[in-house]
Design an enzyme around this catalytic site. Structure first.
Site, short mmCIF file in Angstrom:
data_model
loop_
_atom_site.label_atom_id
_atom_site.label_comp_id
_atom_site.label_asym_id
_atom_site.label_seq_id
_atom_site.Cartn_x
_atom_site.Cartn_y
_atom_site.Cartn_z
N LYS A 173 33.27 49.34 33.40
CA LYS A 173 33.60 49.55 31.98
C LYS A 173 33.67 48.25 31.18
CE LYS A 173 35.05 52.71 28.96
NZ LYS A 173 34.57 54.09 28.86
N GLU A 199 40.52 38.91 47.00
CA GLU A 199 40.13 39.57 45.74
C GLU A 199 41.30 40.02 44.89
OE1 GLU A 199 39.82 40.68 48.77
OE2 GLU A 199 40.15 42.82 48.95
N CYS A 210 39.46 41.19 56.05
CA CYS A 210 40.43 42.08 56.69
C CYS A 210 39.74 42.93 57.78
CB CYS A 210 41.11 42.94 55.62
SG CYS A 210 42.60 43.70 56.25
N TYR A 211 39.59 44.22 57.58
CA TYR A 211 38.88 45.03 58.57
C TYR A 211 37.49 44.42 58.85
CZ TYR A 211 36.51 49.04 60.76
OH TYR A 211 35.81 49.85 61.61
N HIS A 234 43.38 39.13 51.73
CA HIS A 234 42.53 39.66 50.65
C HIS A 234 42.37 38.64 49.53
CE1 HIS A 234 42.04 43.80 52.04
NE2 HIS A 234 43.23 43.63 52.60
N GLY A 246 39.24 47.95 55.11
CA GLY A 246 39.19 49.40 55.27
C GLY A 246 40.45 49.87 55.96
#
Ligand code: XMP
Length: 514
Positions: free
Chosen positions: A370, A172, A83-84, A170, A56
């Protein structure tokens, strides 16, 4: 999700939160973004196999920084803070977080101190992506350092007894090349997920759930021919068969053969109850002489609602309205940046219906991204040309015919556009393309054909690459392909004697010309 083989992601507002959800789902494990302050009691009730705290933009020291319910760490459910999320975990469990002097942003190499749990089987040095200001300085009781860098002493931490883990980087993003393996270790080894979330299973569960919810009711569905509404129709057809009534408004502004394709695919091949409202003339009448783009859009929106409402009324007593709302439309509101008052945004493709038409919404794709909708469509047996269809604007060719829209100009653009599509499909780079289409310009230019002077229309070719339509770059289409497209349009479409190629990116241009 009825079973507990899923991961809850508490969203602290990172630009990557959705990406975490997708990465988990790519492992065939269902995941859901939830508000950052979701109460421990709610999680106890819903029984996820694991919880991920996203990154965040805040600092844990900032006034009003989003907080997690500290009781989530005592549920006995594994937690991974990213992270955050790691900083918050450390902060709430009695560790020390140091306010950042400078923001660390970019690639870094971490040294793995404990090659177990999250890092099992990975090399001792790992390239990762960092983006943080604050960092953890001292660990909460029970935690060990799992990885570090020279500037970041706690690049990862863990308490294997309580199954609580943190990552400063991160995992991801693609800039952490082996990040997915770290996530997999958490999801499978730590949380014990089985990875059984597949589209086949989604269909089964969804069909059963909607059958129950809809009971003997009737459902109206606006079918546009696009991917989302097509998949909604196919799924509900499987669930409730003849209780589904699709309305396809042919506004006369579609690409060549599109109306026929929709009718053939849904009406004939799938046997869906389909009403085709052939309203092309009505749209053209309403658009007569109108050149201003916003006015065109408004008129088309209004006439669409009128036609749709008339057809829906003819169906009598339908109680439900089906819509192709997707997950990204729903989750915008859960991030702390959205603010507590942000309401859930629904697709309003059929929004603004008159008050006598009150429907309960059926949104079977609310949980899906999607690419998952495309997989679902394939699984449901929809043909590739439906599942892979490029986005197409609601106002259709009217916003690709600059100036006044007439039947002749629609036909001219359809003919040119069909050549663009045919040729684009032969290109092996086509998978990269977000949209490719022709635009009819409101000018004429001089040309020569045989020995005669011509004075005819100009078509522009627009081919763009994009992730989500928000930004886009023009595609570097090979010259040979450009030549074929141009030759075919100029030779085969009477009325166009010049083709130009649009080399503008978005921003500052937009994808559509109007
Ligand atoms: P722009 O032209 O704004 O388009 O860069 C971004 C994306 O949105 C599509 N688009 C629309 N889609 N109704 C829609 O459903 C509309 O009115 C509309 N206008 C633009 C466009 O094709 C591109 O993919």
């Amino acid at each position: 999700m009825p079973h507990n083989d899923w991961i809850a992601i508490l969203d602290f507002g990172s630009q990557y939160s959705q990406l975490i959800a997708r990465r988990v789902r790519e492992q065939n494990v269902y995941s859901e973004l939830m508000r950052f302050d979701t109460a421990a009691a709610v999680l106890r009730e819903r029984k996820p196999a694991g919880i991920i705290l996203s990154g965040g933009p805040s600092s844990v020291f900032a006034a009003g920084a989003p907080q997690a319910d500290p009781a989530i760490f005592g549920l006995g459910i594994p937690v991974l803070g990213i992270c955050y999320g790691q900083q918050l975990m450390a902060h709430l469990l009695g560790g020390k977080v140091k306010p950042g002097q400078a923001r660390e942003y970019g690639s870094a190499t971490i040294e793995i101190v404990k090659p177990e749990a999250l890092f099992r089987g990975l090399p001792a040095q790992l390239d990762v992506w960092m983006s943080h200001g604050d960092q953890v300085e001292s660990l909460p009781t029970g935690f060990q350092t799992l990885a570090r860098t020279p500037t970041c002493p706690v690049a990862s931490m863990g308490d294997s007894k309580r199954r609580l883990y943190g990552l400063q980087f991160h995992p991801e993003v693609v800039h952490t090349p082996r990040g997915v393996e770290v996530l997999r270790h958490f999801v499978f080894d730590v949380c014990g997920c089985k990875g059984e979330w597949e589209m086949g299973r989604f269909i089964e569960e969804s069909v059963a759930a909607w059958r129950k919810r809809i009971g003997g009711g009737q459902v109206v569905c606006g079918l546009s021919g696009g991917v989302d509404s097509s998949v909604v129709a196919a799924l509900l057809h499987k669930a409730i068969g003849p209780q589904l009534h699709c309305i396809f408004v042919d506004n006369g502004l579609l690409r060549a053969n599109e109306a026929e394709q929709v009718e053939a695919t849904f009406g004939h091949a799938l046997g869906v109850n389909l009403t085709v409202a052939r309203a092309g003339a009505r749209f053209l009448d309403a658009l007569r002489g109108v050149e201003e783009p916003e006015q065109k859009r408004k008129i088309i929106g209004r006439v669409f609602i009128e036609v749709f409402a008339e057809e829906a009324r003819k169906l009598g007593n339908a109680r439900f309205l089906a819509q192709g709302t997707l997950y990204p439309d729903v989750i915008e509101s859960v991030s702390p940046l959205g603010g507590p008052s942000a309401t859930i945004k629904s697709h309003h493709n059929v929004g603004g219906l008159p008050p006598d038409l009150k429907f309960e919404l059926v949104e079977p794709l609310r949980e899906l991204f999607k690419d998952e909708v495309r997989r679902l469509g394939r699984e449901l047996g929809l043909p590739d040309f439906v599942v892979q269809r490029q986005p197409f604007p609601g106002p259709g060719l009217a916003v690709r015919i600059l100036g006044a829209v007439t039947a002749e100009r629609v036909a001219l653009l359809q003919a040119a556009d069909a050549r663009v599509q045919e040729e684009m499909l032969t290109w092996d780079g086509y998978a990269r393309v977000w949209q490719s289409f022709a635009v009819l310009l409101p000018i004429q230019s001089v040309g020569v054909m045989g020995d005669c002077r011509t004075y005819e229309n100009v078509a522009a070719l627009r081919v763009v690459e994009s992730q989500d339509g928000m930004t886009a770059d023009w595609t570097r289409v090979p010259y040979d392909l450009l030549a074929r497209i141009s030759n075919r349009i100029i030779n085969e479409v009477r009325g166009i004697n010049r083709v130009v190629f649009d080399i503008s990116s978005k921003p500052p241009s937009t994808i559509e010309w109007e």
